[in-house]
Design an enzyme around this catalytic site. Structure first.
Site, PDB file in Angstrom:
ATOM      1  N   ARG A   1      35.677  10.710  73.598  1.00  0.00           N
ATOM      2  CA  ARG A   1      35.444  12.114  73.246  1.00  0.00           C
ATOM      3  C   ARG A   1      34.898  12.280  71.830  1.00  0.00           C
ATOM      4  NH1 ARG A   1      40.203  15.364  76.463  1.00  0.00           N
ATOM      5  NH2 ARG A   1      41.580  13.720  75.751  1.00  0.00           N
TER       6      ARG A   1
ATOM      7  N   LYS B   1      42.857  22.607  82.352  1.00  0.00           N
ATOM      8  CA  LYS B   1      41.911  21.525  82.115  1.00  0.00           C
ATOM      9  C   LYS B   1      41.794  21.254  80.612  1.00  0.00           C
ATOM     10  CE  LYS B   1      40.619  20.899  86.443  1.00  0.00           C
ATOM     11  NZ  LYS B   1      41.759  21.567  87.077  1.00  0.00           N
ATOM     12  N   ASP B   2      41.366  20.021  80.294  1.00  0.00           N
ATOM     13  CA  ASP B   2      41.210  19.631  78.899  1.00  0.00           C
ATOM     14  C   ASP B   2      40.262  20.586  78.176  1.00  0.00           C
ATOM     15  OD1 ASP B   2      42.353  16.596  78.591  1.00  0.00           O
ATOM     16  OD2 ASP B   2      41.570  16.977  80.606  1.00  0.00           O
ATOM     17  N   ARG B   3      40.632  20.931  76.952  1.00  0.00           N
ATOM     18  CA  ARG B   3      39.762  21.796  76.149  1.00  0.00           C
ATOM     19  C   ARG B   3      38.584  21.012  75.587  1.00  0.00           C
ATOM     20  NH1 ARG B   3      41.329  25.239  70.640  1.00  0.00           N
ATOM     21  NH2 ARG B   3      39.236  26.061  70.289  1.00  0.00           N
TER      22      ARG B   3
END
Length: 338
Positions: free
Chosen positions: A17, A75-77
Site C-alpha cells: 500500500r 472495507k479498507d480505507r
C-alpha cells in the site's frame, strides 16, 4: 501482533500500500440483485474513503436517514474498493454524480432489489495486491505461494479488528474488569474484539503444537463455505482426504455462553487456553453472546501471482470468504509494512 507462522518466518520483506491502487478489493455478493423492488442498490467504487463515510454521503443525496443505508461489510480505507450499498428507492431524481464531488467515489452500477442489504450478506472478496521494494531471498517465494494456495494459511483476525495500537482490546478489557460500559453503538465492536483475541490465542496454540491442520479428538470440523460443523470421528477414513482437499477445516471457538462446543481433547485444549484470559471469556458469557466456531485456516482461492525481480515487485490476487482477512494471507507470505 506477536503471532506464529504456519509456513515458517518469511524470508522476504516489502512495502504494501504505497498507494491505494496497491490494495484493490472487489466485493462478491454471491447473487445478482433481481432488478426490481423498493430498494435501490448501488455498486460504488471508492478510493481512500471508508464505508461509513460513503454511506453518509449517499443518505444525504437520497434524502433518507443514514440508518436506512445498508452495506454488507466495512472495507479498507487505504485501498480502491468496490462494494454494494442499498437505500430506499428515492421518489424523485437523484444526481448520483454529485457523490464524486464530495468523495473520491463513483457509482458503477445502479439497480433494484426487494430487500435492504444487511451486514454479512456478501459471499466474499476478491483482492489484487501489490508489494513494492522487495528485499531478501526471492528464490523460495514461488514455492511458498504454491504451498499457501494448496494448504491455506492461518485464519487470523488481524490488526484492523483490534483498533489502532490495540485500542479496542484495551477498551474491552477495561469494560469487562468493571469499568464503565461503552456506548451501545460501540459494544458490538468491542465484543467482537474480545472473541477475536481468544480465537487467535487458540489458533496460536494449535500452530505451536503442530495440530492446526490435524483434527483433535472431539473437534468440531467445519464445512467449506458453511457455518455448520460436525464432530470428528477417529474411524473416519475419508477425513484426511477431505481436509487435504479443503472440503472441511479444523476450527476453534468463538467464545460465548455455550463455551467451546468441542469435546474430548479439543475441548480440554480450548478450555486451557481460555482460562489464561478469564476476564475476556467471563465477560463474553456475562454479555450473553452465543458461541460459534471459525475455521482455523482459510485457503486463498483462484490464487495467482507475478514476481518482477528486476523491479522488486510482487502482484498477487486471490479470493477469500467474508470474514477472512487479506492481511492474514500477506503476513504469512512476506514481512510487510504499510
Amino acid at each position: 501482533m506477536n503471532l506464529p507462522y504456519a509456513h515458517g518466518a518469511p524470508a522476504v520483506r516489502g512495502v504494501l500500500r504505497t498507494q491505494p491502487e496497491d490494495f484493490v478489493v472487489d466485493e462478491m455478493l454471491g447473487f445478482v440483485p433481481d432488478g426490481r423492488g423498493e430498494h435501490q442498490w448501488l455498486a460504488v467504487r471508492k478510493r481512500g474513503e471508508n464505508t461509513a463515510w460513503v454511506a453518509k454521503q449517499l443518505s444525504r443525496l437520497a434524502g433518507c436517514a443514514e440508518r436506512d443505508v445498508g452495506y454488507s461489510g466495512l472495507k479498507d480505507r487505504h485501498a480502491v474498493t468496490t462494494q454494494w450499498f442499498s437505500l430506499p428507492a428515492p421518489r424523485g431524481a437523484v444526481s448520483w454524480v454529485a457523490l464524486g464531488q464530495k468523495t473520491d467515489a463513483e457509482i458503477v452500477v445502479i439497480t433494484r432489489h426487494g430487500r435492504k442489504l444487511r451486514r454479512g450478506t456478501h459471499r466474499g472478496n476478491r483482492f489484487l495486491l501489490t508489494v513494492r521494494g522487495l528485499e531478501g531471498d526471492l528464490s523460495g517465494l514461488n514455492a511458498r505461494l504454491e504451498r499457501m494456495a494448496q494448504a491455506g494459511v492461518p485464519n487470523w483476525f488481524t490488526e484492523q479488528r483490534f483498533g489502532h495500537d490495540g485500542g479496542n482490546l484495551d477498551a474491552v478489557r477495561a469494560w469487562f474488569a468493571g469499568g464503565k460500559a461503552p456506548q451501545r453503538g460501540q459494544q458490538g465492536m468491542l465484543l467482537s474484539t474480545a472473541r477475536s483475541e481468544l480465537f487467535n490465542a487458540i489458533l496460536a496454540r494449535r500452530i505451536d503444537d503442530g495440530t492446526w491442520l490435524q483434527p483433535l479428538q472431539g473437534e468440531p470440523l467445519m464445512l467449506e463455505g458453511r457455518h455448520s460443523f460436525f464432530i470428528a470421528q477417529e474411524d473416519d477414513d475419508a477425513l484426511a482426504g477431505r481436509l487435504a482437499s479443503g472440503d472441511v477445516h479444523t476450527s476453534a471457538a468463538l467464545w460465548g455462553k455455550e463455551g467451546t462446543q468441542a469435546q474430548g481433547a479439543c475441548a480440554e485444549l480450548e478450555q486451557a487456553v481460555i482460562a489464561a484470559d478469564a476476564i475476556l471469556a467471563e465477560g463474553l458469557v456475562r454479555e450473553g453472546l452465543e458461541a460459534a466456531r471459525r475455521p482455523l485456516r482459510v485457503i486463498p482461492r483462484h490464487m495467482h501471482w507475478q514476481i518482477d525481480e528486476a523491479k522488486r515487485v510482487l502482484r498477487v490476487g486471490f479470493e477469500l470468504p467474508a470474514g477472512s482477512y487479506a492481511t492474514a494471507v500477506m503476513r504469512e507470505l512476506i514481512e510487510t509494512s504499510d
